[in-house]
Design an enzyme around this catalytic site. Structure first.
Site, mmCIF file in Angstrom:
data_model
loop_
_atom_site.group_PDB
_atom_site.id
_atom_site.type_symbol
_atom_site.label_atom_id
_atom_site.label_comp_id
_atom_site.label_asym_id
_atom_site.label_seq_id
_atom_site.Cartn_x
_atom_site.Cartn_y
_atom_site.Cartn_z
ATOM 1 N N LEU A 5 1.452 -0.444 0.880
ATOM 2 C CA LEU A 5 0.131 0.192 0.880
ATOM 3 C C LEU A 5 -0.612 -0.168 -0.402
ATOM 4 C CD1 LEU A 5 1.030 3.772 2.153
ATOM 5 C CD2 LEU A 5 0.409 1.760 3.470
ATOM 6 N N HIS A 6 -1.912 -0.336 -0.264
ATOM 7 C CA HIS A 6 -2.696 -0.721 -1.434
ATOM 8 C C HIS A 6 -4.058 -0.051 -1.397
ATOM 9 C CE1 HIS A 6 -5.094 -3.699 0.930
ATOM 10 N NE2 HIS A 6 -4.038 -3.618 1.703
ATOM 11 N N GLU A 7 -4.738 -0.048 -2.560
ATOM 12 C CA GLU A 7 -6.005 0.676 -2.730
ATOM 13 C C GLU A 7 -7.155 -0.134 -2.150
ATOM 14 O OE1 GLU A 7 -6.061 0.743 -6.939
ATOM 15 O OE2 GLU A 7 -4.567 2.339 -7.124
ATOM 16 N N GLY A 49 -7.737 -2.585 5.506
ATOM 17 C CA GLY A 49 -6.894 -3.172 4.464
ATOM 18 C C GLY A 49 -5.602 -3.710 5.049
#
Lengths: 134, 125
Positions: free
Chosen positions: A45-47, A85
Protein backbone atom coordinates in the site's frame (compact mmCIF):
# COMPACT_ATOMS: atom_id res chain seq x y z
CA UNK A 1 23.31 11.76 -21.48
CA UNK A 2 19.94 10.54 -20.43
CA UNK A 3 17.67 12.62 -18.34
CA UNK A 4 15.17 11.29 -15.89
CA UNK A 5 11.73 12.74 -15.91
CA UNK A 6 9.73 11.68 -12.89
CA UNK A 7 6.09 11.09 -13.68
CA UNK A 8 4.95 9.47 -10.44
CA UNK A 9 6.18 9.34 -6.87
CA UNK A 10 4.45 7.80 -3.88
CA UNK A 11 5.68 6.50 -0.55
CA UNK A 12 5.05 2.92 0.57
CA UNK A 13 3.01 3.09 3.75
CA UNK A 14 2.25 -0.53 4.56
CA UNK A 15 2.99 -4.01 3.31
CA UNK A 16 0.16 -6.51 3.69
CA UNK A 17 1.03 -9.60 5.70
CA UNK A 18 0.51 -11.91 2.73
CA UNK A 19 2.01 -9.68 0.02
CA UNK A 20 5.20 -11.71 0.31
CA UNK A 21 3.40 -14.85 -0.91
CA UNK A 22 2.68 -13.17 -4.23
CA UNK A 23 6.10 -11.54 -4.39
CA UNK A 24 7.72 -14.96 -4.03
CA UNK A 25 5.84 -15.84 -7.22
CA UNK A 26 7.12 -12.77 -9.08
CA UNK A 27 4.04 -10.63 -8.61
CA UNK A 28 3.60 -7.42 -6.66
CA UNK A 29 0.16 -5.93 -6.13
CA UNK A 30 0.11 -2.20 -5.40
CA UNK A 31 -2.84 -0.26 -4.07
CA UNK A 32 -3.53 3.15 -2.62
CA UNK A 33 -4.22 3.20 1.10
CA UNK A 34 -7.99 3.03 0.73
CA UNK A 35 -7.92 -0.56 -0.53
CA UNK A 36 -10.42 -2.74 1.34
CA UNK A 37 -8.89 -5.01 3.94
CA UNK A 38 -9.10 -8.24 1.93
CA UNK A 39 -7.02 -6.68 -0.83
CA UNK A 40 -4.68 -4.82 1.51
CA UNK A 41 -3.61 -8.13 3.01
CA UNK A 42 -2.00 -9.13 -0.30
CA UNK A 43 -0.79 -5.71 -1.36
CA UNK A 44 1.90 -3.12 -1.02
CA UNK A 45 0.00 0.00 0.00
CA UNK A 46 1.21 3.48 -0.79
CA UNK A 47 0.15 7.13 -0.36
CA UNK A 48 -1.39 7.47 -3.80
CA UNK A 49 -2.30 11.08 -4.54
CA UNK A 50 -3.22 10.88 -8.21
CA UNK A 51 -1.60 10.08 -11.52
CA UNK A 52 -2.03 12.10 -14.68
CA UNK A 53 0.62 10.54 -16.89
CA UNK A 54 0.67 7.82 -19.49
CA UNK A 55 1.84 4.31 -18.62
CA UNK A 56 3.79 2.75 -21.46
CA UNK A 57 6.57 0.26 -22.14
CA UNK A 58 10.03 1.82 -21.85
CA UNK A 59 9.29 3.64 -18.60
CA UNK A 60 11.13 2.69 -15.44
CA UNK A 61 9.39 1.66 -12.22
CA UNK A 62 11.61 2.00 -9.17
CA UNK A 63 10.86 0.57 -5.75
CA UNK A 64 13.16 1.53 -2.91
CA UNK A 65 15.70 2.71 -5.47
CA UNK A 66 15.74 -0.56 -7.46
CA UNK A 67 14.84 0.11 -11.08
CA UNK A 68 12.78 -2.14 -13.35
CA UNK A 69 12.17 -1.44 -17.04
CA UNK A 70 8.52 -1.67 -18.15
CA UNK A 71 8.09 -4.14 -21.01
CA UNK A 72 4.30 -4.26 -21.41
CA UNK A 73 1.27 -2.45 -20.02
CA UNK A 74 -2.23 -3.91 -19.82
CA UNK A 75 -5.09 -1.82 -21.15
CA UNK A 76 -6.64 -1.26 -17.72
CA UNK A 77 -3.46 -0.59 -15.75
CA UNK A 78 -3.32 3.15 -16.30
CA UNK A 79 -6.93 3.70 -15.25
CA UNK A 80 -6.42 1.50 -12.20
CA UNK A 81 -3.39 3.55 -11.20
CA UNK A 82 -5.21 6.82 -11.72
CA UNK A 83 -8.31 5.86 -9.76
CA UNK A 84 -6.95 3.56 -7.09
CA UNK A 85 -3.18 3.72 -7.04
CA UNK A 86 -3.52 0.13 -8.19
CA UNK A 87 -1.43 -1.91 -10.55
CA UNK A 88 0.00 -5.38 -10.59
CA UNK A 89 3.70 -5.63 -11.36
CA UNK A 90 4.74 -8.87 -12.98
CA UNK A 91 8.47 -9.47 -13.02
CA UNK A 92 8.79 -11.57 -16.15
CA UNK A 93 9.85 -9.13 -18.86
CA UNK A 94 6.92 -10.16 -21.06
CA UNK A 95 6.41 -8.12 -24.21
CA UNK A 96 2.65 -8.67 -24.35
CA UNK A 97 0.40 -8.00 -21.33
CA UNK A 98 -0.97 -11.21 -19.85
CA UNK A 99 -3.93 -9.54 -18.17
CA UNK A 100 -5.45 -6.07 -18.63
CA UNK A 101 -4.44 -4.96 -15.14
CA UNK A 102 -0.82 -6.04 -15.36
CA UNK A 103 2.36 -4.04 -15.87
CA UNK A 104 5.24 -6.29 -16.88
CA UNK A 105 8.83 -5.38 -16.01
CA UNK A 106 12.32 -6.77 -16.41
CA UNK A 107 14.16 -8.02 -13.35
CA UNK A 108 13.62 -10.11 -10.27
CA UNK A 109 10.81 -9.31 -7.88
CA UNK A 110 12.14 -7.94 -4.59
CA UNK A 111 11.75 -10.36 -1.71
CA UNK A 112 10.54 -7.62 0.57
CA UNK A 113 9.52 -3.98 0.45
CA UNK A 114 9.89 -1.70 3.43
CA UNK A 115 7.35 0.90 4.49
CA UNK A 116 8.85 4.32 3.82
CA UNK A 117 10.37 3.22 0.50
CA UNK A 118 9.58 5.31 -2.55
CA UNK A 119 7.62 3.99 -5.47
CA UNK A 120 8.63 5.98 -8.54
CA UNK A 121 7.87 5.90 -12.22
CA UNK A 122 10.11 7.84 -14.55
CA UNK A 123 11.20 8.06 -18.14
CA UNK A 124 14.88 8.05 -19.02
CA UNK A 125 14.80 7.16 -22.69
CA UNK A 126 15.91 10.14 -24.79
CA UNK A 127 14.08 8.73 -27.80
CA UNK A 128 10.80 9.68 -26.14
CA UNK A 129 11.70 13.30 -25.42
CA UNK A 130 9.38 15.48 -27.43
CA UNK A 131 6.59 12.94 -27.16
CA UNK A 132 3.22 13.59 -25.57
CA UNK A 133 3.48 15.80 -22.52
CA UNK A 134 6.95 17.12 -23.33
CA UNK B 1 -41.92 -11.64 9.71
CA UNK B 2 -41.47 -11.80 5.95
CA UNK B 3 -38.06 -11.19 4.54
CA UNK B 4 -37.48 -7.97 2.66
CA UNK B 5 -34.80 -9.71 0.67
CA UNK B 6 -35.07 -11.47 -2.69
CA UNK B 7 -32.91 -13.98 -4.47
CA UNK B 8 -31.13 -13.29 -7.77
CA UNK B 9 -29.27 -15.42 -10.27
CA UNK B 10 -26.18 -13.93 -11.93
CA UNK B 11 -24.86 -15.63 -15.04
CA UNK B 12 -21.75 -15.13 -17.12
CA UNK B 13 -22.00 -12.72 -20.05
CA UNK B 14 -20.47 -13.15 -23.51
CA UNK B 15 -16.93 -14.50 -23.26
CA UNK B 16 -17.31 -14.73 -19.50
CA UNK B 17 -16.62 -17.64 -17.19
CA UNK B 18 -18.08 -19.32 -14.12
CA UNK B 19 -21.38 -19.07 -12.35
CA UNK B 20 -24.26 -18.88 -12.37
CA UNK B 21 -24.29 -17.58 -8.83
CA UNK B 22 -27.47 -17.48 -6.77
CA UNK B 23 -27.35 -14.68 -4.23
CA UNK B 24 -29.77 -14.08 -1.39
CA UNK B 25 -29.06 -11.53 1.30
CA UNK B 26 -29.97 -12.10 4.94
CA UNK B 27 -29.75 -10.05 8.11
CA UNK B 28 -26.03 -10.68 8.32
CA UNK B 29 -24.85 -10.59 4.70
CA UNK B 30 -26.58 -7.72 3.01
CA UNK B 31 -23.94 -5.52 1.37
CA UNK B 32 -23.08 -5.54 -2.32
CA UNK B 33 -19.55 -4.15 -2.31
CA UNK B 34 -18.40 -2.43 -5.49
CA UNK B 35 -14.62 -2.76 -5.60
CA UNK B 36 -14.40 -1.11 -9.00
CA UNK B 37 -13.12 2.38 -8.31
CA UNK B 38 -14.92 5.44 -9.59
CA UNK B 39 -18.05 4.85 -7.50
CA UNK B 40 -20.66 2.12 -7.35
CA UNK B 41 -20.81 0.15 -10.57
CA UNK B 42 -24.27 -0.16 -12.22
CA UNK B 43 -24.09 -3.95 -11.91
CA UNK B 44 -23.61 -3.63 -8.14
CA UNK B 45 -26.46 -1.14 -8.03
CA UNK B 46 -28.75 -3.52 -9.94
CA UNK B 47 -27.97 -6.48 -7.70
CA UNK B 48 -28.64 -4.33 -4.65
CA UNK B 49 -31.95 -3.06 -6.05
CA UNK B 50 -33.19 -6.51 -7.02
CA UNK B 51 -32.17 -8.26 -3.79
CA UNK B 52 -32.94 -5.49 -1.33
CA UNK B 53 -29.31 -5.40 -0.20
CA UNK B 54 -27.27 -2.22 0.14
CA UNK B 55 -24.73 -1.18 -2.48
CA UNK B 56 -21.52 0.24 -1.05
CA UNK B 57 -18.23 1.53 -2.43
CA UNK B 58 -15.47 -0.77 -1.23
CA UNK B 59 -12.84 1.92 -1.55
CA UNK B 60 -14.60 4.56 0.49
CA UNK B 61 -17.01 2.75 2.78
CA UNK B 62 -15.79 -0.85 2.97
CA UNK B 63 -17.78 -3.36 5.00
CA UNK B 64 -16.33 -6.26 7.01
CA UNK B 65 -16.09 -9.42 4.89
CA UNK B 66 -18.76 -11.11 7.03
CA UNK B 67 -21.38 -8.57 5.92
CA UNK B 68 -20.65 -8.87 2.21
CA UNK B 69 -23.16 -10.71 0.04
CA UNK B 70 -20.94 -10.34 -3.03
CA UNK B 71 -18.31 -8.09 -4.51
CA UNK B 72 -18.39 -6.54 -7.96
CA UNK B 73 -15.03 -5.99 -9.64
CA UNK B 74 -14.02 -4.75 -13.07
CA UNK B 75 -10.38 -5.60 -13.25
CA UNK B 76 -8.62 -8.17 -15.32
CA UNK B 77 -5.77 -8.38 -12.86
CA UNK B 78 -4.65 -10.78 -10.21
CA UNK B 79 -5.66 -9.17 -6.97
CA UNK B 80 -9.36 -8.48 -7.02
CA UNK B 81 -10.06 -11.46 -9.27
CA UNK B 82 -8.34 -13.88 -6.90
CA UNK B 83 -8.54 -12.56 -3.37
CA UNK B 84 -12.30 -12.53 -2.90
CA UNK B 85 -12.87 -16.03 -4.32
CA UNK B 86 -10.09 -17.21 -2.04
CA UNK B 87 -12.06 -15.82 0.86
CA UNK B 88 -15.15 -17.58 -0.55
CA UNK B 89 -16.89 -14.27 -1.14
CA UNK B 90 -19.02 -14.47 -4.32
CA UNK B 91 -17.24 -12.39 -6.95
CA UNK B 92 -18.85 -10.80 -9.98
CA UNK B 93 -16.38 -9.56 -12.56
CA UNK B 94 -17.55 -7.11 -15.21
CA UNK B 95 -14.51 -8.01 -17.25
CA UNK B 96 -14.73 -11.43 -19.02
CA UNK B 97 -11.78 -12.87 -17.09
CA UNK B 98 -11.00 -16.56 -16.70
CA UNK B 99 -8.98 -18.08 -13.86
CA UNK B 100 -5.28 -17.23 -14.10
CA UNK B 101 -2.38 -16.11 -11.94
CA UNK B 102 -1.13 -17.34 -8.58
CA UNK B 103 -4.62 -17.31 -7.05
CA UNK B 104 -6.26 -19.09 -10.00
CA UNK B 105 -6.84 -22.30 -8.06
CA UNK B 106 -9.30 -20.46 -5.80
CA UNK B 107 -11.38 -19.15 -8.69
CA UNK B 108 -14.23 -21.67 -8.96
CA UNK B 109 -17.54 -21.59 -10.80
CA UNK B 110 -19.49 -21.57 -7.54
CA UNK B 111 -17.91 -18.37 -6.30
CA UNK B 112 -16.92 -16.46 -9.44
CA UNK B 113 -18.70 -15.27 -12.56
CA UNK B 114 -17.37 -12.90 -15.20
CA UNK B 115 -18.36 -10.82 -18.20
CA UNK B 116 -21.53 -9.88 -16.31
CA UNK B 117 -23.88 -7.24 -17.78
CA UNK B 118 -27.07 -5.78 -16.33
CA UNK B 119 -29.12 -8.26 -18.36
CA UNK B 120 -27.31 -11.20 -16.79
CA UNK B 121 -28.96 -10.57 -13.42
CA UNK B 122 -32.48 -11.85 -12.76
CA UNK B 123 -34.74 -12.36 -9.79
CA UNK B 124 -35.56 -16.01 -9.05
CA UNK B 125 -38.60 -17.16 -7.15
Amino acid sequence: MTERRLIYRSRVSRVGERAGELMAGGLMVLFGEQAPEALAEFSVLHEHTGFAGVLRPGLVVAIGGEAYRVTAVGERAEQNLRLLGHFVLKFDGAGVPELPGHVHVHGDCPRAVNPGSWLEIYEDDPGQVGGPGA
Amino acid sequence: MTSVYRKVRVKAGPGGWGGPLVLEPDERRNKVMSVTGGGIHPVAQRIAELTGAQAIDGFFKPAPDAEVLCVVIDCGGTARVGVYPMKRIPTIDIYPASPSGPLASFIKEDVFVSGVRLDDIEVVA
